[in-house]
Scaffold this active site. Structure first.
Site, PDB file in Angstrom:
ATOM      1  N   SER A   9      68.666  98.017 126.493  1.00  0.00           N
ATOM      2  CA  SER A   9      67.572  98.820 127.051  1.00  0.00           C
ATOM      3  C   SER A   9      66.738  99.420 125.918  1.00  0.00           C
ATOM      4  O   SER A   9      66.280  98.676 125.055  1.00  0.00           O
ATOM      5  CB  SER A   9      68.151  99.890 127.979  1.00  0.00           C
TER       6      SER A   9
ATOM      7  N   ASP B  45      67.823  92.326 136.882  1.00  0.00           N
ATOM      8  CA  ASP B  45      67.515  93.660 136.338  1.00  0.00           C
ATOM      9  C   ASP B  45      66.380  94.293 137.146  1.00  0.00           C
ATOM     10  O   ASP B  45      65.348  93.664 137.366  1.00  0.00           O
ATOM     11  CB  ASP B  45      67.094  93.498 134.863  1.00  0.00           C
TER      12      ASP B  45
ATOM     13  N   HIS C 191      70.645  96.110 135.176  1.00  0.00           N
ATOM     14  CA  HIS C 191      70.152  96.612 133.896  1.00  0.00           C
ATOM     15  C   HIS C 191      71.317  97.001 132.979  1.00  0.00           C
ATOM     16  O   HIS C 191      71.959  98.014 133.181  1.00  0.00           O
ATOM     17  CB  HIS C 191      69.231  97.800 134.119  1.00  0.00           C
TER      18      HIS C 191
END
Ligand SMILES: *[C@@H]1O[C@H](CO)[C@@H](O)[C@H](O)[C@H]1NC(C)=O
Ligand SMILES: *[C@@H]1O[C@H](CO)[C@@H](O)[C@H](O)[C@H]1NC(C)=O
Ligand SMILES: *[C@@H]1O[C@H](CO)[C@@H](O)[C@H](O)[C@H]1NC(C)=O
Ligand SMILES: *[C@@H]1O[C@H](CO)[C@@H](O)[C@H](O)[C@H]1NC(C)=O
Ligand SMILES: *[C@@H]1O[C@H](CO)[C@@H](O)[C@H](O)[C@H]1NC(C)=O
Ligand SMILES: *[C@@H]1O[C@H](CO)[C@@H](O)[C@H](O)[C@H]1NC(C)=O
Ligand SMILES: *[C@@H]1O[C@H](CO)[C@@H](O)[C@H](O)[C@H]1NC(C)=O
Ligand SMILES: *[C@@H]1O[C@H](CO)[C@@H](O)[C@H](O)[C@H]1NC(C)=O
Ligand SMILES: *[C@@H]1O[C@H](CO)[C@@H](O)[C@H](O)[C@H]1NC(C)=O
Ligand SMILES: *[C@@H]1O[C@H](CO)[C@@H](O)[C@H](O)[C@H]1NC(C)=O
Ligand SMILES: [Ca+2]
Length: 579
Positions: free
Chosen positions: A200, A445, A491
């Site tokens: 991320s 995601d 994610h």
């Protein structure tokens, strides 16, 4: 005065580090004696007085999505700080150094998440598992519990550019250079490998380093990078604007039913019915949300909340039931189609079908009994703090159109080209130094679109292998930079909607094997961490190859041009190349 150099008595003990115990080397005075010298990084002065060191034994690193976990670990927990000449600032560094017996000649820099540059102890443990010194920084943002938002605005209208650049790339670089020098002196060893791991924002931080400092790391495991931020952060508002444009505000329950139907309809397109959409590209080419119209949905009351702008970001809602409307199907189709301007030109991609419609989470107005769109928290923060430079917790969607989103994107492309955008596509130095990257991204995601990673990987291909056709260019690129899409994953973790999907929990091990032993991960190892087949191992295909299961249940990695093209649209609304 340099205290560090005056304590060489203890360093002299080190003629053979391996004979030393953790107790010998885990003292404040020993750490002071091996600190990098002043101006080892030009303009940086370390504070020997700030050193803390404590030995920790028999420590257990818990298993997590991106770390297999391990127990019986002994290490020295070290912190110290530094200042930049000419700035009245303090940046804190934090390293976990394995005991001399457990040190496996590795150094690891780790990245943060959200607007935090550090993952704290959880991330440091990822290094220990592999016998690596692990390092993290607070970026100078006021401690390991503070993030960029607490210092980004000095006042309304005054952006703290030092903090922005520290976050953009400088702080991780400084922590890495200092951490490698600390490692060299601490173990009296110049012969070790250096790595990076992050997902991320931590993924973006990884790319910020690889793009600028090609010799800093031998290998990197980079997940779902939140890069191309001029697009990525504004894009969090896209699903809200689809709703206001349609003037239709579906409950999360109605959209969840559409998503459930999408997963069910597309599951088998990959040749295997297992609850996992391993071919979202085929799903995008073949599925239409209109097939959900009329299907019933029913959900219990929910308290809402959760990650702002991400999963569960909507407000509280009462129990609800109904049937999927044509308007909701149309909202879903427009979300999946991606962002287009009023002239019909494409501005950006979207999440893949099967990703939950998290940014679309509406809130319920108890007095009117109606649902309404509530700006995603991440987009709100970005547009207020970074673009408008105002400290505000609200953002009105009134008058915000697809064209407004485009305008904000272009503004960010200029303003953050050298900090947050992080899509510089020329990696020649890293490649020439023999560096290896494994880049992975959950195909479902719902926070950073999987296609965002495909676009960057393809940009590097085009810039570095301009004379090769697409297929040959990918072959050349994949010799040292591989991209793996993770079927069903969300994610930086497996998803709850497709729990039978695998996840590359030991991705750093794969990077290490590639760098140190030349074992090329043509397919990436992954493990099912939840679901009804927990612990089953699966292999992931490297992009551009895509998985397909034959009738006998064997997975093939296939090259299909139409599928590849579906990930790589032309952004004809953007007047510059989008890397
Ligand atoms: C560090 O190791 C080298 C050999 O690798 C040795 O010559 C040197 O004396 C050592 N230095 C210290 C301070 O132990
Ligand atoms: C180390 O910790 C484990 C629990 O994780 C415990 O069972 C074991 O006895 C401990 N060993 C020592 C030497 O303290
Ligand atoms: C490591 O050191 C920091 C700073 O002194 C401290 O807050 C933290 O609790 C320590 N962690 C461990 C595992 O000892
Ligand atoms: C979607 O599927 C999940 C998992 O099977 C289920 O728990 C949930 O109730 C479904 N939601 C709707 C609205 O059908
Ligand atoms: C696991 O779940 C999938 C999808 O829900 C189902 O098709 C499959 O039969 C299940 N397998 C087992 C062994 O229960
Ligand atoms: C879905 O079907 C509708 C109705 O047939 C059609 O208007 C629309 O273009 C289709 N959308 C997609 C993405 O296939
Ligand atoms: C659906 O909601 C209505 C109220 O809106 C309620 O009266 C009814 O019992 C609900 N039906 C189901 C099956 O939950
Ligand atoms: C909620 O509904 C009331 C009554 O219709 C309205 O006055 C109010 O502005 C609404 N609040 C929001 C946040 O939409
Ligand atoms: C900063 O600007 C916001 C938005 O205009 C405003 O709400 C806030 O009061 C301002 N803060 C200060 C300290 O002026
Ligand atoms: C990948 O999995 C295979 C077994 O399928 C194993 O032999 C190999 O060591 C694993 N590689 C890594 C890097 O974990
Ligand atoms: Ca499947």
């Amino acid at each position: 005065m340099r205290l560090a150099r005056s304590v060489l008595a203890s360093a002299a003990l080190l003629s053979s580090t391996s004979a030393l115990s953790l107790a010998d080397v885990c003292t404040v005075s020993y750490v002071q004696s091996v600190l990098p010298a002043d101006n080892f990084v030009e303009g940086i002065t370390l504070s020997p007085d700030s050193v803390t060191a404590n030995a920790v034994t028999n420590y257990t690193v818990a298993s997590s999505s991106l770390c297999p976990g391990k127990s019986g670990l002994d290490f020295c927990n070290v912190t110290f700080s530094y200042t930049h000449t000419g700035l009245d600032d303090t940046t804190n560094l934090w390293y976990w150094l394995p005991s001399p017996e457990q040190f496996a000649n590795r150094y690891l820099s780790i990245g943060g998440g959200g607007l935090s540059i550090t993952p704290g102890q959880q991330g440091l443990g990822n290094g220990l598992v592999y016998g690596a010194v692990a390092g993290t920084t607070d970026g100078g943002f006021g401690g390991f519990n503070s993030d960029l938002t607490s210092v980004l605005l000095l006042a309304n209208g005054t952006l703290n550019y030092n903090a922005l650049f520290a976050f953009g790339y400088k702080a991780i670089h400084e922590m890495s250079v200092l951490g490698k020098e600390l490692t060299r002196q601490y173990y009296n060893s110049s012969d070790f490998y250096s790595y990076y791991q992050g997902c991320s924002e931590g993924g973006r931080e990884g790319w910020s380093q690889i793009q600028r400092y090609g010799t800093q790391f031998d290998g990197a495991a980079v997940g779902a990078p939140a890069f191309r931020q001029a697009f990525q952060q504004v894009f969090h508002l896209f699903e809200n604007v689809v709703e206001t444009t349609h003037n239709y505000y579906p409950s999360s329950c109605e959209l969840q039913r559409i998503n459930n139907d999408t997963i069910a309809a597309c599951d088998g397109l990959d040749g295997r019915v297992d609850g996992v959409v391993s071919r979202t590209d085929l799903c995008k080419l073949q599925h239409n949300a209109t097939s959900s119209i009329g299907n019933p949905f029913s959900c219990k009351a929910s308290s809402g909340g959760g990650f702002p702008g991400g999963p569960g970001g909507g407000g509280a809602s009462p129990a609800i039931n109904g049937t999927v409307s044509a308007e909701a199907a149309s909202v879903a189709n427009d979300i999946i189609k991606g962002l287009f301007d009023s002239k019909g030109r494409q501005v950006y991609i979207s999440f893949q079908p099967s990703a939950p419609f998290s940014d679309a989470a509406t809130s319920y107005n108890t007095s009117s009994g109606q649902y309404y769109a509530k700006a995603s928290g991440i987009a709100l923060q970005y547009i207020n703090l970074f673009l408008k430079e105002v400290d505000s917790n609200s953002l009105s969607l009134d008058g915000v159109t697809y064209d407004t989103l485009r305008t904000w994107i272009l503004e960010g492309m200029q303003k953050f080209a050298d900090t947050l955008q992080t899509t510089w596509p020329d990696l020649e130095d890293f490649h020439d130094n023999g560096g290896k990257v494994i880049h992975f991204h959950g195909e479902s995601d719902d926070s950073v679109p999987a296609a965002s990673s495909v676009i960057y990987h393809d940009s590097v291909r085009k810039i570095m292998y301009p004379d090769q056709d697409q297929k040959d260019g990918y072959d050349s690129l994949n010799e040292w930079y591989k991209l793996f899409l993770v079927p069903g994953a969300g994610h930086c973790a497996p998803s709850t909607t497709q729990p039978n999907g695998p996840f590359p929990q030991a991705v750093l091990q794969s990077v290490i094997d590639w760098v140190e032993n030349g074992i090329e991960p043509t397919m990436l190892n992954a493990t099912v961490l939840n679901g009804n087949t927990t612990d089953v191992e699966q292999k992931l295909c490297g992009f551009p190859l895509r998985p397909y299961w034959d009738d006998d249940g064997t997975m093939e990695c296939v090259y299909e041009q139409e599928s590849i093209d579906s990930w790589l649209p032309t952004f004809d609304s953007i007047p510059l190349p989008v890397y």
